[in-house]
Scaffold this motif. Structure first.
Motif, PDB file in Angstrom:
ATOM      1  N   LEU A 191     -22.969  26.020 -37.075  1.00 50.54           N
ATOM      2  CA  LEU A 191     -22.439  26.252 -35.739  1.00 50.54           C
ATOM      3  C   LEU A 191     -21.793  24.977 -35.207  1.00 50.54           C
ATOM      4  O   LEU A 191     -22.368  23.888 -35.298  1.00 50.54           O
ATOM      5  CB  LEU A 191     -23.576  26.675 -34.799  1.00 50.54           C
ATOM      6  CG  LEU A 191     -23.200  27.004 -33.356  1.00 50.54           C
ATOM      7  CD1 LEU A 191     -22.283  28.222 -33.296  1.00 50.54           C
ATOM      8  CD2 LEU A 191     -24.464  27.231 -32.529  1.00 50.54           C
ATOM      9  N   GLY A 192     -20.602  25.129 -34.665  1.00 55.08           N
ATOM     10  CA  GLY A 192     -19.903  23.994 -34.066  1.00 55.08           C
ATOM     11  C   GLY A 192     -19.346  24.387 -32.714  1.00 55.08           C
ATOM     12  O   GLY A 192     -19.753  25.376 -32.113  1.00 55.08           O
ATOM     13  N   GLY A 193     -18.375  23.621 -32.242  1.00 53.49           N
ATOM     14  CA  GLY A 193     -17.699  23.923 -30.986  1.00 53.49           C
ATOM     15  C   GLY A 193     -18.639  23.937 -29.796  1.00 53.49           C
ATOM     16  O   GLY A 193     -19.655  23.241 -29.754  1.00 53.49           O
ATOM     17  N   LEU A 235     -18.035  28.849 -36.274  1.00 53.93           N
ATOM     18  CA  LEU A 235     -18.793  28.535 -37.487  1.00 53.93           C
ATOM     19  C   LEU A 235     -17.859  27.918 -38.509  1.00 53.93           C
ATOM     20  O   LEU A 235     -16.687  28.308 -38.607  1.00 53.93           O
ATOM     21  CB  LEU A 235     -19.404  29.803 -38.095  1.00 53.93           C
ATOM     22  CG  LEU A 235     -20.539  30.477 -37.340  1.00 53.93           C
ATOM     23  CD1 LEU A 235     -20.894  31.804 -38.007  1.00 53.93           C
ATOM     24  CD2 LEU A 235     -21.756  29.581 -37.258  1.00 53.93           C
ATOM     25  N   THR A 236     -18.380  26.970 -39.263  1.00 51.66           N
ATOM     26  CA  THR A 236     -17.618  26.410 -40.378  1.00 51.66           C
ATOM     27  C   THR A 236     -18.367  26.677 -41.673  1.00 51.66           C
ATOM     28  O   THR A 236     -19.587  26.860 -41.681  1.00 51.66           O
ATOM     29  CB  THR A 236     -17.400  24.887 -40.238  1.00 51.66           C
ATOM     30  OG1 THR A 236     -18.654  24.220 -40.288  1.00 51.66           O
ATOM     31  CG2 THR A 236     -16.664  24.554 -38.955  1.00 51.66           C
ATOM     32  N   THR A 237     -17.618  26.709 -42.752  1.00 49.43           N
ATOM     33  CA  THR A 237     -18.189  26.832 -44.087  1.00 49.43           C
ATOM     34  C   THR A 237     -17.261  26.121 -45.070  1.00 49.43           C
ATOM     35  O   THR A 237     -16.059  26.025 -44.821  1.00 49.43           O
ATOM     36  CB  THR A 237     -18.382  28.296 -44.518  1.00 49.43           C
ATOM     37  OG1 THR A 237     -19.029  28.335 -45.801  1.00 49.43           O
ATOM     38  CG2 THR A 237     -17.059  29.051 -44.615  1.00 49.43           C
ATOM     39  N   ASP A 238     -17.830  25.635 -46.143  1.00 52.24           N
ATOM     40  CA  ASP A 238     -17.015  25.057 -47.207  1.00 52.24           C
ATOM     41  C   ASP A 238     -16.974  25.995 -48.412  1.00 52.24           C
ATOM     42  O   ASP A 238     -16.462  25.631 -49.467  1.00 52.24           O
ATOM     43  CB  ASP A 238     -17.558  23.677 -47.614  1.00 52.24           C
ATOM     44  CG  ASP A 238     -17.381  22.660 -46.493  1.00 52.24           C
ATOM     45  OD1 ASP A 238     -16.453  22.816 -45.671  1.00 52.24           O
ATOM     46  OD2 ASP A 238     -18.173  21.709 -46.420  1.00 52.24           O
ATOM     47  N   ILE A 246     -16.204  35.566 -32.880  1.00 46.11           N
ATOM     48  CA  ILE A 246     -16.653  34.459 -33.723  1.00 46.11           C
ATOM     49  C   ILE A 246     -15.464  33.954 -34.528  1.00 46.11           C
ATOM     50  O   ILE A 246     -14.789  34.731 -35.200  1.00 46.11           O
ATOM     51  CB  ILE A 246     -17.781  34.904 -34.681  1.00 46.11           C
ATOM     52  CG1 ILE A 246     -18.967  35.458 -33.903  1.00 46.11           C
ATOM     53  CG2 ILE A 246     -18.204  33.737 -35.593  1.00 46.11           C
ATOM     54  CD1 ILE A 246     -20.031  36.135 -34.768  1.00 46.11           C
ATOM     55  N   ASP A 247     -15.215  32.647 -34.435  1.00 44.17           N
ATOM     56  CA  ASP A 247     -14.200  32.014 -35.270  1.00 44.17           C
ATOM     57  C   ASP A 247     -14.913  31.398 -36.460  1.00 44.17           C
ATOM     58  O   ASP A 247     -15.829  30.594 -36.294  1.00 44.17           O
ATOM     59  CB  ASP A 247     -13.458  30.905 -34.505  1.00 44.17           C
ATOM     60  CG  ASP A 247     -12.478  31.459 -33.496  1.00 44.17           C
ATOM     61  OD1 ASP A 247     -11.973  32.574 -33.698  1.00 44.17           O
ATOM     62  OD2 ASP A 247     -12.205  30.767 -32.498  1.00 44.17           O
ATOM     63  N   LEU A 248     -14.498  31.777 -37.653  1.00 42.54           N
ATOM     64  CA  LEU A 248     -15.064  31.248 -38.885  1.00 42.54           C
ATOM     65  C   LEU A 248     -13.977  30.446 -39.590  1.00 42.54           C
ATOM     66  O   LEU A 248     -12.946  30.992 -39.965  1.00 42.54           O
ATOM     67  CB  LEU A 248     -15.550  32.384 -39.784  1.00 42.54           C
ATOM     68  CG  LEU A 248     -16.033  31.990 -41.174  1.00 42.54           C
ATOM     69  CD1 LEU A 248     -17.286  31.119 -41.091  1.00 42.54           C
ATOM     70  CD2 LEU A 248     -16.293  33.229 -42.015  1.00 42.54           C
ATOM     71  N   GLY A 267     -24.132  22.447 -36.862  1.00 42.17           N
ATOM     72  CA  GLY A 267     -23.205  21.510 -37.477  1.00 42.17           C
ATOM     73  C   GLY A 267     -23.465  20.087 -37.011  1.00 42.17           C
ATOM     74  O   GLY A 267     -24.322  19.831 -36.165  1.00 42.17           O
ATOM     75  N   SER A 268     -22.711  19.173 -37.558  1.00 37.52           N
ATOM     76  CA  SER A 268     -22.856  17.756 -37.263  1.00 37.52           C
ATOM     77  C   SER A 268     -22.182  17.377 -35.948  1.00 37.52           C
ATOM     78  O   SER A 268     -20.967  17.554 -35.795  1.00 37.52           O
ATOM     79  CB  SER A 268     -22.224  16.935 -38.394  1.00 37.52           C
ATOM     80  OG  SER A 268     -22.048  15.597 -37.995  1.00 37.52           O
ATOM     81  N   PRO A 269     -22.946  16.827 -34.990  1.00 35.75           N
ATOM     82  CA  PRO A 269     -22.323  16.347 -33.761  1.00 35.75           C
ATOM     83  C   PRO A 269     -21.257  15.281 -34.028  1.00 35.75           C
ATOM     84  O   PRO A 269     -20.247  15.240 -33.336  1.00 35.75           O
ATOM     85  CB  PRO A 269     -23.498  15.757 -32.967  1.00 35.75           C
ATOM     86  CG  PRO A 269     -24.698  16.508 -33.474  1.00 35.75           C
ATOM     87  CD  PRO A 269     -24.408  16.734 -34.933  1.00 35.75           C
TER      88      PRO A 269
END
Length: 154
Positions: free
Chosen positions: A27-29, A47-50, A89-91, A120-122
């Motif tokens: 989770l970000g943003g 949300l981010t994913t690699d 949700i933005d992925l 996620g990372s601040p």
């Protein structure tokens, strides 16, 4: 003034789908800012994913989503707008932002959990907000990071 959050059920369901597929999301943003107690205002979940698109697509099976292509500002491998259970949700896959001729890659790093949702990372999101010129959110995260031990925040 407190604002109602987008559907948490939709966010939790999507994170559970990724976990079942063995994929990592974070989770970000503004959702990350909310989880850290830094804002009440969340317009949508980010949300981010690699993970590669082929695996992400399996996790999204049966959901209403629109896959978007990279833009002049965002150089992510893919971007999906997902509408589910009253939430948007933005992925972002392999999330990246263009900074002139450079591309800044935003790593999906899980730094903790909030209500079962990977955070996620601040530090990564501070860089995002700085690059996007969102000074208020960048300042809020910078102040937060000054108060926390470095090893806990990546």
């Amino acid at each position: 003034m407190s604002r109602e959050l987008p559907s948490f059920v939709a966010l939790a369901d999507l994170c559970a789908r990724f976990k079942r597929e063995g994929l990592i999301v974070a989770l970000g943003g503004s959702g990350l800012l909310h989880a850290l107690g830094l804002t009440d205002s969340v317009g949508d979940w980010d949300l981010t994913t690699d993970a590669p698109w082929s695996r992400v697509e399996r996790a999204l099976a049966g959901l209403n989503f629109e896959k978007r292509e990279p833009t002049a500002e965002f150089a992510s491998e893919f971007w999906c707008k997902i509408e589910a259970s009253g939430a948007s949700i933005d992925l972002m896959g392999s999330f990246a932002i263009r900074d002139g001729s450079r591309v800044h890659r935003v790593k999906t790093i899980v730094t903790g959990e909030w209500r079962g949702i990977p955070l996620g990372s601040p530090r990564e999101w501070l860089a995002v907000y700085e690059l996007l010129g969102r000074d208020g959110k960048a300042g809020t995260l910078a102040a937060y990071l000054k108060q926390k031990p470095v090893h806990a925040l990546h």
